[in-house]
Design an enzyme around this catalytic site. Sequence first.
Site, PDB file in Angstrom:
ATOM      1  N   ALA A  96       0.855  -1.195   0.000  1.00 32.38           N
ATOM      2  CA  ALA A  96       0.000   0.000   0.000  1.00 32.38           C
ATOM      3  C   ALA A  96       0.882   1.232   0.000  1.00 32.38           C
ATOM      4  CB  ALA A  96      -0.919   0.017   1.221  1.00 32.38           C
ATOM      5  N   CYS A  97       0.655   2.141  -0.963  1.00 30.44           N
ATOM      6  CA  CYS A  97       1.391   3.400  -1.018  1.00 30.44           C
ATOM      7  C   CYS A  97       0.403   4.556  -0.901  1.00 30.44           C
ATOM      8  CB  CYS A  97       2.195   3.496  -2.318  1.00 30.44           C
ATOM      9  SG  CYS A  97       1.192   3.714  -3.814  1.00 30.44           S
ATOM     10  N   PRO A  98       0.879   5.789  -0.666  1.00 25.25           N
ATOM     11  CA  PRO A  98      -0.034   6.912  -0.425  1.00 25.25           C
ATOM     12  C   PRO A  98      -1.035   7.173  -1.542  1.00 25.25           C
ATOM     13  CG  PRO A  98       2.164   7.476   0.293  1.00 25.25           C
ATOM     14  CD  PRO A  98       2.280   6.149  -0.390  1.00 25.25           C
ATOM     15  N   GLY A 154      -1.718   4.989  -4.005  1.00 22.58           N
ATOM     16  CA  GLY A 154      -2.379   3.745  -4.366  1.00 22.58           C
ATOM     17  C   GLY A 154      -2.417   3.489  -5.851  1.00 22.58           C
ATOM     18  N   THR A 185       2.182   0.544  -5.100  1.00 26.19           N
ATOM     19  CA  THR A 185       1.357  -0.533  -4.551  1.00 26.19           C
ATOM     20  C   THR A 185       1.437  -1.785  -5.423  1.00 26.19           C
ATOM     21  OG1 THR A 185      -0.169   1.013  -3.511  1.00 26.19           O
ATOM     22  CG2 THR A 185      -0.988  -1.216  -3.917  1.00 26.19           C
TER      23      THR A 185
END
Length: 458
Positions: A10-12, A14, A18
């Site tokens: 999960a990345c900021p 998305g 991700t």
Amino acid sequence: MNERIIAVTACPTGVAHTFMAAEALKTAAAKRGFPFKAETRGSVGARDTFSDEDIHEADVVIIAADIETDLSRFHGKRLYRTSTSQALKKPEETLLEALRLATPYQNNTVDSQARGTELPAIYKHLMTGVSHMLPLVVAGGLCIALSFVFGINAFKQPGTLAAALMEIGGKAAFALMVPVLAGYIAYSIADRPGLAPGLIAGMLASASGAGFLGGIIAGFLAGYTARFLTRKITLPSSMEALKPVLVIPLLATVISGLVMIYVVGGPVSAVMRGLTHFLAGMTTANAVLLGVLLGAMQCFDLGGPVNKAAYTFGVGLLASQSYEPMAAIMAAGMVPALGMGIATWLAKSRFTPPELQAGKASFVLGLCFISEGAIPFAARDPMRVIPSTMAGGALAGGLSMYFGCTLMAPHGGLFVLAIPHAVGHVGMYLVAIIAGSLVTGGMYALLRRAPVQSAVPS
């Protein structure tokens, strides 16, 4: 028998890290012969979610995330935390470290891997807030841009579609930006008891004119206040259920709200007014310097903390109707991946066949404002790639500011250009992007001296 591994990525935003991190881990696991499954928590929600059986059978859980995720379902499992960037750049090393260093996760306790790493924790809390705020910024900015289709001042006439779109974007979506930012920062810190205090403190920051800086302060203030109260207040077991829904939200809201009103709101709102006036009254030289700085930051670590700091700055300024920095940031953010694609085209003989294929994919990702397309190249050849991307990004950002380009939505790449008035000075904006990409591509093509023997993952 090889141990079973499952991973959550999960990345900021998305969007890129991700899915690319999940794919990199999957490829590395297949190479090592590890049974593997990944769950991605991107902008479209969770995909390939784990069943109870998946979790039960897993020997190790990898959490490759730059935002807070719910870990309660992994209670008792061996768990290893890392970032999406690390998983993407060094997937095999990540798998082996997870097998060696993973520790049993105990729900509602401080993770042993997180102790002594307050700065990364603060970054993760901030990115959690930003990730939840972004959809509001995109939707609101594009609604405002669409209102301009009917004329720049058409929204001033009540009852028109232009006025309705401006109300949706400017008065609703943008009004929620700062409260949601603060609310989910607090949620990341203190879980559900922090959400209400964070939202309320963020609303106070917005109402006082403290803007996104005030929202960030409000989120951390409410979150850490709620977490402190959660740990320090003890109630009889018969009343324990009231703690997360009544006691903590009430006390944390009162404390953080009073601090925002009497201590933080005034000074931070003055800072935001000063920053807004400075941006509005910048000379051409100052604008270009700011664009160069933001562009270089955007291209330094390709989705890492420096990149996200520049991006968060630009997104936050949208709430203050400062649209030029965001344009410079997105122009620069497209350059690394576009430049790598151009480099593989200009100097085909200096790249391996897998790298040539990776260059094509990188170019497409660049068009979508996904600078992470350049990561496979940067991971293999950082001393040549990073200076090349920073040079092109600085040029693109500087030119964008010089031309006075504006951007209403903080994502979408070239596809945003199809929406009327979403980008100001479209022609010059394209010039900035093309110039920066050519500099990056040409510079790396010249610096690249010999093919790297091992293949770059596509």
